[in-house]
Write a protein that holds these residues in place. Sequence first.
Motif, PDB file in Angstrom:
ATOM      1  N   PHE A  85       1.161  -0.967  -0.518  1.00  0.00           N
ATOM      2  CA  PHE A  85       0.151  -0.089  -0.089  1.00  0.00           C
ATOM      3  C   PHE A  85       0.231   1.721  -0.125  1.00  0.00           C
ATOM      4  N   GLY A  86       2.485   0.988  -0.501  1.00  0.00           N
ATOM      5  CA  GLY A  86       3.144   1.821   0.309  1.00  0.00           C
ATOM      6  C   GLY A  86       3.443   2.912   1.510  1.00  0.00           C
ATOM      7  N   LYS A  87       4.351   3.819   1.735  1.00  0.00           N
ATOM      8  CA  LYS A  87       4.662   4.676   2.529  1.00  0.00           C
ATOM      9  C   LYS A  87       3.895   5.701   3.580  1.00  0.00           C
ATOM     10  N   ALA A  88       2.907   5.219   2.965  1.00  0.00           N
ATOM     11  CA  ALA A  88       1.771   6.657   3.408  1.00  0.00           C
ATOM     12  C   ALA A  88       0.101   6.129   3.489  1.00  0.00           C
ATOM     13  N   GLY A  89       0.563   5.306   2.210  1.00  0.00           N
ATOM     14  CA  GLY A  89      -1.137   4.252   1.942  1.00  0.00           C
ATOM     15  C   GLY A  89      -0.993   2.938   3.031  1.00  0.00           C
ATOM     16  N   THR A  90      -0.538   3.015   3.241  1.00  0.00           N
ATOM     17  CA  THR A  90      -0.052   1.455   4.483  1.00  0.00           C
ATOM     18  C   THR A  90      -0.995   1.625   5.953  1.00  0.00           C
ATOM     19  N   TYR A  91      -1.190   3.805   6.211  1.00  0.00           N
ATOM     20  CA  TYR A  91      -1.729   3.627   7.147  1.00  0.00           C
ATOM     21  C   TYR A  91      -3.543   3.471   7.460  1.00  0.00           C
ATOM     22  N   VAL A  92      -3.473   2.890   6.337  1.00  0.00           N
ATOM     23  CA  VAL A  92      -5.305   2.065   6.300  1.00  0.00           C
ATOM     24  C   VAL A  92      -5.135   0.783   7.084  1.00  0.00           C
ATOM     25  N   PRO A 111       7.179   3.326  -2.403  1.00  0.00           N
ATOM     26  CA  PRO A 111       6.229   4.625  -3.057  1.00  0.00           C
ATOM     27  C   PRO A 111       5.009   4.837  -1.590  1.00  0.00           C
ATOM     28  N   THR A 112       4.256   6.244  -2.358  1.00  0.00           N
ATOM     29  CA  THR A 112       4.144   7.098  -0.966  1.00  0.00           C
ATOM     30  C   THR A 112       2.475   6.458  -0.722  1.00  0.00           C
ATOM     31  N   VAL A 113       2.142   6.266  -1.545  1.00  0.00           N
ATOM     32  CA  VAL A 113       0.900   5.302  -1.977  1.00  0.00           C
ATOM     33  C   VAL A 113       0.949   4.283  -3.162  1.00  0.00           C
ATOM     34  N   ASN A 114       0.158   3.104  -3.284  1.00  0.00           N
ATOM     35  CA  ASN A 114       0.886   1.981  -4.105  1.00  0.00           C
ATOM     36  C   ASN A 114      -1.084   1.778  -4.412  1.00  0.00           C
ATOM     37  N   ILE A 115      -1.386   2.767  -5.647  1.00  0.00           N
ATOM     38  CA  ILE A 115      -2.720   2.663  -5.814  1.00  0.00           C
ATOM     39  C   ILE A 115      -3.651   1.604  -6.377  1.00  0.00           C
ATOM     40  N   ALA A 116      -2.691   0.599  -6.393  1.00  0.00           N
ATOM     41  CA  ALA A 116      -3.438  -0.725  -7.169  1.00  0.00           C
ATOM     42  C   ALA A 116      -3.491  -1.224  -5.743  1.00  0.00           C
ATOM     43  N   SER A 145       5.712  -2.772  -8.968  1.00  0.00           N
ATOM     44  CA  SER A 145       5.990  -2.072  -7.661  1.00  0.00           C
ATOM     45  C   SER A 145       5.781  -0.941  -7.253  1.00  0.00           C
ATOM     46  N   GLY A 146       6.859  -0.017  -8.239  1.00  0.00           N
ATOM     47  CA  GLY A 146       6.919   1.706  -7.992  1.00  0.00           C
ATOM     48  C   GLY A 146       8.556   1.439  -6.899  1.00  0.00           C
ATOM     49  N   VAL A 147       8.451   0.006  -6.058  1.00  0.00           N
ATOM     50  CA  VAL A 147       9.557   0.588  -5.360  1.00  0.00           C
ATOM     51  C   VAL A 147      11.369   0.614  -5.855  1.00  0.00           C
ATOM     52  N   LYS A 148      11.976   1.603  -5.264  1.00  0.00           N
ATOM     53  CA  LYS A 148      13.246   1.039  -6.200  1.00  0.00           C
ATOM     54  C   LYS A 148      14.250   1.490  -5.370  1.00  0.00           C
ATOM     55  N   THR A 149      15.141   0.585  -5.513  1.00  0.00           N
ATOM     56  CA  THR A 149      16.158   0.412  -4.790  1.00  0.00           C
ATOM     57  C   THR A 149      17.681   1.007  -4.697  1.00  0.00           C
ATOM     58  N   ARG A 150      17.686   1.347  -3.125  1.00  0.00           N
ATOM     59  CA  ARG A 150      19.220   1.673  -3.080  1.00  0.00           C
ATOM     60  C   ARG A 150      20.507   1.219  -2.389  1.00  0.00           C
ATOM     61  N   ALA A 151      20.961   1.947  -3.290  1.00  0.00           N
ATOM     62  CA  ALA A 151      22.347   0.981  -3.671  1.00  0.00           C
ATOM     63  C   ALA A 151      22.758   0.818  -1.647  1.00  0.00           C
TER      64      ALA A 151
END
Length: 430
Positions: free
Chosen positions: A104-111, A379-384, A424-430
């Motif tokens: 659900f994303g970083k902010a979306g997970t609050y739901v 991502p902040t919110v995962n709309i899917a 997924s909209g996820v980016k992986t940091r090195a």
Amino acid sequence: MKKEDTAAKTPETTAADSSDEYSNARVPKSARRSALSLLTVSLGYVFVVTSMQAGGSMGVGLTFTDTVTATLLSSVILAVLACAMGVISAKTGMSTGLLSKYSFGKAGTYVPVAIVVVTTIGWFSIDAYLIGQTTNTLFPIVPIIPVAILGGIGMTFTAMRGMKWMTWLSNIAVPLIIIFGIISMVIAVNDAGGIVGMNSIVPAKPIDYSYAVGLGVGSYAVGAVMFTPDIMRFSKSIRSAIIVMIITLMLGNTFMLLSGAIGSVVTGTPDVAIMLSMQGLLAPAFLVLVLNIWSTAQGCVYSGSMTLNSVVPKAKRTWLVIGFGVIGIIFAIIGFYNYFGSYIDFLSATVPPLGGIFFADFLVTYKQDYPDPDKAELPTVNIAGFIAWILGFIVTRIPFGMPVVNGIIVAFVVKAVLGAIMGSGVKTRA
């Protein structure tokens, strides 16, 4: 080194994660537990008087045969959900809260986290009230609320101590509730004149079969979907996780539902304390009931605080546990227990579709390989995730076939398709 081992962490960091029950990290292989240990804790969750209450509601509204089949069907649905979540958590070592972030994303997970928080506090308040009610039924001179408050404080304390104390308490509660559950069922069947007599009893206020199945699923939907990862992330293997969840749901959950259902068919009341009192069992079973309620309520606080900690990582888990306990006690005082039926219906509609979403992400979106929490830029919110959840919820409100199952399937398919298309909209940091 494998991702599960969290190789990038220093010994100090790992120690901090351990002291906070790995709230915001994968559980490393070195911290995994035996299947027997996890089974004891898992049964402690499912061996709950509120499941007997749900079984009682099924028993007074259906014929005996329909009660048995509805109970088995609801347990099968829950077992499938729990096994799916068990596979995910054993493979990833991640809690419900962390998995929610990926779906659900970083902010979306609050739901979904809010749903978990509300439901776990609700269960805790019901359990605290039940301790007071059971005490009052046996000792009418003792008022319900003061005992509920004291019980809530005690259950909060053991939840604060983590898996070790929860395992110890479950080791005591589980065998005893099995013994008294069997005795209660034998007495009920004998009083009815055997199985033939049970089948001849006609419910005074019949309920719809699919609604009864929904009650059975709702009685442990939160546990199957939300609590399972918090327990099974400590599993040493996927195979162990599956075995533990099958035993927990097909044997443990079925046993608890039938314990309440069979007694209610004969006594005509879904209230466990009154039912046991009518059978002459409340006095000898009093301590068992309290331990049974306690073992599950502490699990609600434990899992709820774990999930909340995933979105407020800077908060100390101890303080979150205390907060859960205080709010749960307040809910018990104001009478949340009176909304038990509506609460179960709410859970059966909102929680099961989440299981379909998590499993779709595991299989399709992330292909069983979630990026490490320390390196993932979510991502902040995962709309899917929200589209799948909303559609799954809507389907559970349509009276066709098995609405709960329909909601899970729709949520799974929608999230799998959208995950494959949108990524997924996820980016992986090195």
